[in-house]
Design an enzyme around this catalytic site. Structure first.
Site, mmCIF file in Angstrom:
data_model
loop_
_atom_site.group_PDB
_atom_site.id
_atom_site.type_symbol
_atom_site.label_atom_id
_atom_site.label_comp_id
_atom_site.label_asym_id
_atom_site.label_seq_id
_atom_site.Cartn_x
_atom_site.Cartn_y
_atom_site.Cartn_z
ATOM 1 N N LYS A 122 0.869 -1.187 0.000
ATOM 2 C CA LYS A 122 0.000 0.000 0.000
ATOM 3 C C LYS A 122 0.899 1.229 0.000
ATOM 4 C CE LYS A 122 -4.236 -1.729 1.792
ATOM 5 N NZ LYS A 122 -4.497 -2.201 3.130
ATOM 6 N N HIS A 125 0.872 6.866 2.969
ATOM 7 C CA HIS A 125 -0.038 7.998 2.761
ATOM 8 C C HIS A 125 0.105 9.052 3.855
ATOM 9 C CE1 HIS A 125 -2.616 6.457 5.910
ATOM 10 N NE2 HIS A 125 -2.621 5.275 5.320
ATOM 11 N N HIS A 128 0.133 8.054 7.543
ATOM 12 C CA HIS A 128 1.417 7.499 7.979
ATOM 13 C C HIS A 128 2.469 8.590 8.143
ATOM 14 C CE1 HIS A 128 -0.152 3.515 6.388
ATOM 15 N NE2 HIS A 128 0.036 3.350 7.686
HETATM 16 N N1 ARG Z 1 0.201 -0.893 9.974
HETATM 17 C C1 ARG Z 1 -0.800 -0.259 10.782
HETATM 18 C C2 ARG Z 1 -1.591 0.742 9.954
HETATM 19 O O1 ARG Z 1 -1.118 1.180 8.936
HETATM 20 C C3 ARG Z 1 -0.241 0.461 11.984
HETATM 21 C C4 ARG Z 1 0.486 -0.407 12.980
HETATM 22 C C5 ARG Z 1 0.589 0.228 14.319
HETATM 23 N N2 ARG Z 1 1.337 -0.534 15.268
HETATM 24 C C6 ARG Z 1 0.938 -1.645 15.882
HETATM 25 N N3 ARG Z 1 1.733 -2.242 16.710
HETATM 26 N N4 ARG Z 1 -0.280 -2.123 15.684
HETATM 27 O O2 ARG Z 1 -2.674 1.112 10.333
#
Ligand code: ARG
Length: 563
Positions: A122, A125, A128
């Site tokens: 992905k 964005h 992030h």
């Molecule tokens: N990859 C997830 C997202 O883009 C965020 C991860 C955050 N960290 C975790 N330990 N869950 O929404």
């Protein structure tokens, strides 16, 4: 100074400790009322006297003090007037230290910060971008306070979506297209899968079985997945490079894939695992929460299970006092559930140590942004656009500037970061180019410009070196004292920002210092004949430049010496 005065009062007032007194001391609203004030109301009860009487008696008992010019009694208040040059001398000496603003409060403690964490296949964005910026700033702030920080990028690189991607790639993709288009092609394949699966639901079973193959360690499945991951990381790295951001660990969800069975066993041994429609869950109804899903009805592990495993892993390997998670608000429930499960497994430290740090949305309303195909907004594009807009301004206003490209990157990126960090993180961030790139508003470029102005003044003073050996009375003008008072907040600002997990406290401080400096610069000429005046003022310019630079560094922003 405050502590010294508190000590004087404490010696006369047996009922209060020095730190009680410091807590009660105030900064008077007007300079005519002194530099510090102490209200005596609280003492009336225990000392059985009117507060005005107490104030007079304490003032008399303290008597003459070398660093005070006067102690005035105003009603129930004791007003302290500090000898300006002694006061200024104390501040300047403290501020000249290289590590001014830092402390030892975090010594011996480890903080894990889980931030950025984009998803493989992905795009990186704007959401992030926020977690990346906020997480990085929280890292810098904690580091300044002496904490040991583990910067963890919990990449989204595992889950049923990779089964779907593999099916889509095998049916409608090609090596050339993925190589050429990268993440954009992977996103296209993912959308294609969903379109096709609507017509032919059996594709979902196929996807599930590919993910099952991944979970079982199947070589073919894993090599395709690894390839998608490498391609995605390569793109993410470009954004990190622009931002100048690094991590200690790129341990994504897949890192924990072999640890989930152990988590399931722990939950089951504790008698917390229940069946529900073929899935395995932890019932959290006693805590007014939806159940935490642990194993899906097709037997596959999920996001929450991997987060549970990650907590055990981090606790064991890093022995954190806190583990912070910087994500959007929409994951509030997810973290509440995961943290609760950890607590229910007998870990009393969980409620204190595990902290979700949510933030608001990004709105680009009305602003044009040159986006790639499909109207998808990449963080990288926002940064590149800011950089190119700054480059235009430089070409117009200062075409001979050395290092133009690097300065444009520092200022363009700085503008975006500052705009993000200037308000409480829970507030939405809006992108208004005119506003965030303005060199005169409460912006990154304004603060950076003030820094460059300080640097340029210092460059113009041949042979000057900052020193403690200056005439401190020169720095007792109202503008100099105001600037010193602003700068003197730095240590408290850093610890407040950490305590509240709010970088905006630092951003506001940077603007306050810049504004106070610009007033000082207008009021007190620096490059004057009289060497002792010049050296004293230049020392204050040096301190200002250094403090702005250090405060901005806590936001992840670099300050060029020329712009
Ligand atoms: N990859 C997830 C997202 O883009 C965020 C991860 C955050 N960290 C975790 N330990 N869950 O929404």
């Amino acid at each position: 100074m405050k502590t010294k005065i508190a000590k004087l009062i404490a010696a006369q007032v047996p009922d209060l400790t020095e730190s009680d007194i410091e807590g009660l001391m105030e900064i008077p609203p007007k300079p005519e009322l002194g530099d510090f004030a102490f209200p005596c109301f609280r003492l009336a009860k225990t000392m059985r006297k009117a507060p005005q009487v107490i104030a007079s008696e304490v003032a008399a008992a303290i008597g003459d003090v070398d660093f005070l010019s006067e102690i005035k009694v105003e009603g129930a208040y004791l007003n302290f007037f500090v000898k300006k040059d002694t006061f200024v001398e104390g501040l300047v000496k403290e501020m000249l230290a290289d590590d001014y603003g830092s402390s030892k409060e975090g010594e011996g403690k480890t903080i894990c910060i889980d931030y950025s964490s984009p998803n493989v296949a992905k795009n990186f964005h704007v959401g992030h971008l926020r977690t990346t910026i906020i997480g990085n700033s929280l890292y810098k702030i904690h580091e300044k306070l002496g904490y040991h920080v583990e910067r963890i990028n919990h990449i989204g690189d595992w889950g049923t979506q990779f089964g779907k991607l593999i099916v889509a790639y095998k049916n409608w993709g090609s090596e050339e297209a993925v190589k050429k288009e990268g993440v954009a092609e992977l996103m296209r394949l993912y959308v294609k899968f969903h379109d096709e699966a609507e017509k032919d639901p059996s594709l979902n079973d196929e996807a599930r079985s590919w993910f099952a193959r991944m979970e079982q360690g199947d070589e073919e499945a894993l090599s395709i997945w690894q390839w998608f991951k490498d391609i995605s990381l390569e793109e993410f790295m470009k954004t990190y490079k622009l931002l100048g951001i690094e991590f200690d660990h790129f341990t994504g969800e897949s890192f924990y894939r072999n640890m989930t069975d152990d988590v399931i066993k722990r939950i089951s041994d504790a008698g917390l695992l229940t069946e529900s429609d073929g899935a395995k869950i932890v019932d959290l109804s006693a805590y007014d929460m939806a159940p935490c899903l642990i194993v899906k009805n097709d037997g596959s592990s999920i996001y929450a299970t991997r987060d549970l495993a990650a907590i055990f892993y981090r606790k064991e390997n890093y022995n954190f006092t806190k583990c912070l998670y910087v994500t959007g608000q929409e994951q509030k429930l997810h973290f509440a559930q995961v943290f609760k499960v950890i607590e229910l497994l007998g870990n009393e430290w969980a409620p204190e140590a595990l902290v979700h740090i949510p933030y608001g949305l990004v709105s680009l309303s009305g602003e044009k942004l040159s986006t790639r195909s499909g109207n998808i907004i990449y963080a990288e594009d926002i940064l590149l656009e800011a950089i190119s807009k700054i480059k235009e301004i430089i070409e117009e206003k200062n075409p001979d500037l050395p290092n133009k490209d690097e300065v444009a990157r520092q200022v363009g990126v700085g503008a975006v970061l500052f705009n993000d960090l200037y308000n409480q993180r829970i507030k939405d961030v809006s992108f208004k180019w005119d506003k965030l790139l303005n060199f005169a508003g409460e912006t990154g470029p304004y603060v950076q410009y003030t820094h460059a102005r300080c640097a340029s003044i210092l460059r113009g003073l041949e042979g000057f070196t900052p020193s403690e050996d200056i005439d401190y009375s020169v720095l007792t003008t109202p503008a100099a004292v105001d600037l010193l008072k602003e700068i003197s907040r730095f240590p408290k600002v850093v610890s407040d920002a950490a305590e509240r997990y709010e970088p905006f406290v630092v951003a506001r401080f940077a603007v306050d210092v810049a504004q106070a400096f610009n007033k000082f610069y207008d009021a007190d000429r620096i490059n004057v004949e009289d060497e002792s005046v010049r050296n004293a003022r230049a020392t204050l310019v040096h301190i200002t430049r250094k403090t702005i630079n250090d405060a901005m560094a806590l936001l992840g922003i670099e300050c060029p010496d020329q712009m």
